[in-house]
Design an enzyme around this catalytic site. Structure first.
Site, PDB file in Angstrom:
ATOM      1  N   LYS A   1      -4.657   6.708  18.871  1.00  0.00           N
ATOM      2  CA  LYS A   1      -4.978   7.054  17.475  1.00  0.00           C
ATOM      3  C   LYS A   1      -5.889   8.277  17.330  1.00  0.00           C
ATOM      4  O   LYS A   1      -5.751   9.042  16.382  1.00  0.00           O
ATOM      5  CB  LYS A   1      -5.634   5.857  16.779  1.00  0.00           C
ATOM      6  CG  LYS A   1      -4.697   4.692  16.517  1.00  0.00           C
ATOM      7  CD  LYS A   1      -5.468   3.607  15.790  1.00  0.00           C
ATOM      8  CE  LYS A   1      -4.593   2.436  15.412  1.00  0.00           C
ATOM      9  NZ  LYS A   1      -5.293   1.503  14.506  1.00  0.00           N
TER      10      LYS A   1
ATOM     11  N   ASP B   1      -4.786   1.892   7.584  1.00  0.00           N
ATOM     12  CA  ASP B   1      -5.522   0.634   7.795  1.00  0.00           C
ATOM     13  C   ASP B   1      -6.411   0.270   6.594  1.00  0.00           C
ATOM     14  O   ASP B   1      -6.509  -0.901   6.225  1.00  0.00           O
ATOM     15  CB  ASP B   1      -6.383   0.709   9.063  1.00  0.00           C
ATOM     16  CG  ASP B   1      -5.532   0.594  10.319  1.00  0.00           C
ATOM     17  OD1 ASP B   1      -4.433   0.003  10.251  1.00  0.00           O
ATOM     18  OD2 ASP B   1      -5.959   1.090  11.380  1.00  0.00           O
TER      19      ASP B   1
END
Ligand code: ATR
Length: 281
Positions: free
Chosen positions: A67, A103
């Site tokens: 990420k 998220d």
């Protein structure tokens, strides 16, 4: 035109539920397209992400440990990815690679879905207690800040990590040591566990009786679905929200970007993923 093909990449990636989520939506809406699971070693990730288009992909999901590398590699970041410092969703637009982080959206949408109005009035005024200071905490603190929480107390075993996060996000965040919570921390209207505690049946050292009855408790751990924290909170009469919905909702923006259809997080999808998680245990 060729059908859109998206991917999820990580190392390892075998446990990812993303293929089941996206394939369920492709089938439900009768769309042309594919979603593939692609294991990519850390050393090979840069080259993978820079050659997506040439390899026939329109975009995909990026998970651990890629990420932060994805954050550095994309040509354009959305404001939330910029602020969170990590990218979990990428897509190509006229040959240019874009990256975002869904998220925070997934976390907020899950609560919006399960407890409409959760972020209004008393809860927002009393503020949030966020346990943990890892990657997931960064997205959740960002999300709570975007909803105008009056205070966001980040409690972590290693308080220095919480301090780094509080510094990064600024007002209204502060860092507190997990082992020494005080009255201000127990005054929170919302408690979020972003740490890995609970996955192995272990418990956080929180005295749930010190929270007011109106407190909402949520966990991002979803294996088990009812963590010891959520079970204790429910037994104490507090409102609880499990973490599975965050996983499902965070997939929505990516699917829409790649397959041009905004999907719905339905009971059928939830049941499907719950079954798979149960089988994998
Ligand atoms: P992620 O990116 O998924 O959030 P992470 O960066 O490994 O994962 O962070 C895990 C979080 O769980 C950290 O906040 C960690 O606390 P430390 O920073 O002190 O390591 C927390 N955590 C893990 N095990 C814990 C335990 N037994 N008690 C308390 N906190 C724990």
């Amino acid at each position: 035109m060729a059908e859109p093909v998206a991917f999820v990449t990580g190392w390892p990636i075998a446990h990812s539920r993303s293929p089941s989520i996206h394939r369920h939506w492709l089938e439900t809406y009768g769309l042309k397209g594919r979603y593939e699971r692609v294991p990519v070693e850390p050393d090979a990730f840069e080259s993978f992400i820079q050659t997506l288009g040439a390899n026939g992909y329109c975009g995909g999901n990026v998970t651990l440990p890629h990420k932060e590398t994805a954050y550095r590699e994309v040509a354009e970041l959305t404001p939330e990815a910029e602020r969170i410092g990590a990218v979990n969703t990428v897509w190509l637009e006229q040959g240019k690679l874009f990256g975002t982080n869904t998220d925070a959206y997934g976390f907020l949408a899950n609560l919006d879905d399960r407890l409409p109005g959760w972020d209004k009035g008393e809860i927002r005024e009393k503020g949030a207690l966020v346990v943990g200071a890892g990657g997931a905490a960064r997205a959740i603190v960002y999300g709570l800040q975007s909803r105008g929480f009056s205070s966001i107390r980040i409690a972590n075993r290693t308080v220095e990590r919480a301090a780094v996060l509080a510094d990064h996000f600024g007002e209204p965040c502060c860092a507190v040591p997990l082992e020494a919570l005080g009255d201000d921390d127990y005054g929170a209207g919302l408690v979020v566990n972003t740490s890995s505690v609970g996955m192995k049946g272990d418990r956080l050292s929180l005295d749930l009786h010190r929270f007011a009855e109106s407190t909402i408790v949520t966990d991002i751990v979803y294996t088990p679905l009812e963590t010891p924290l959520l079970a204790d909170a429910a037994a104490r009469g507090l409102r609880t929200v499990d973490g599975l919905g965050m996983l499902l909702h965070q997939a929505v923006p990516g699917f829409e970007l790649w397959f041009s259809k905004r999907p719905r997080v339905s009971q059928a999808l939830r049941a499907l993923i719950l079954d798979e998680l149960e089988e994998a245990r």
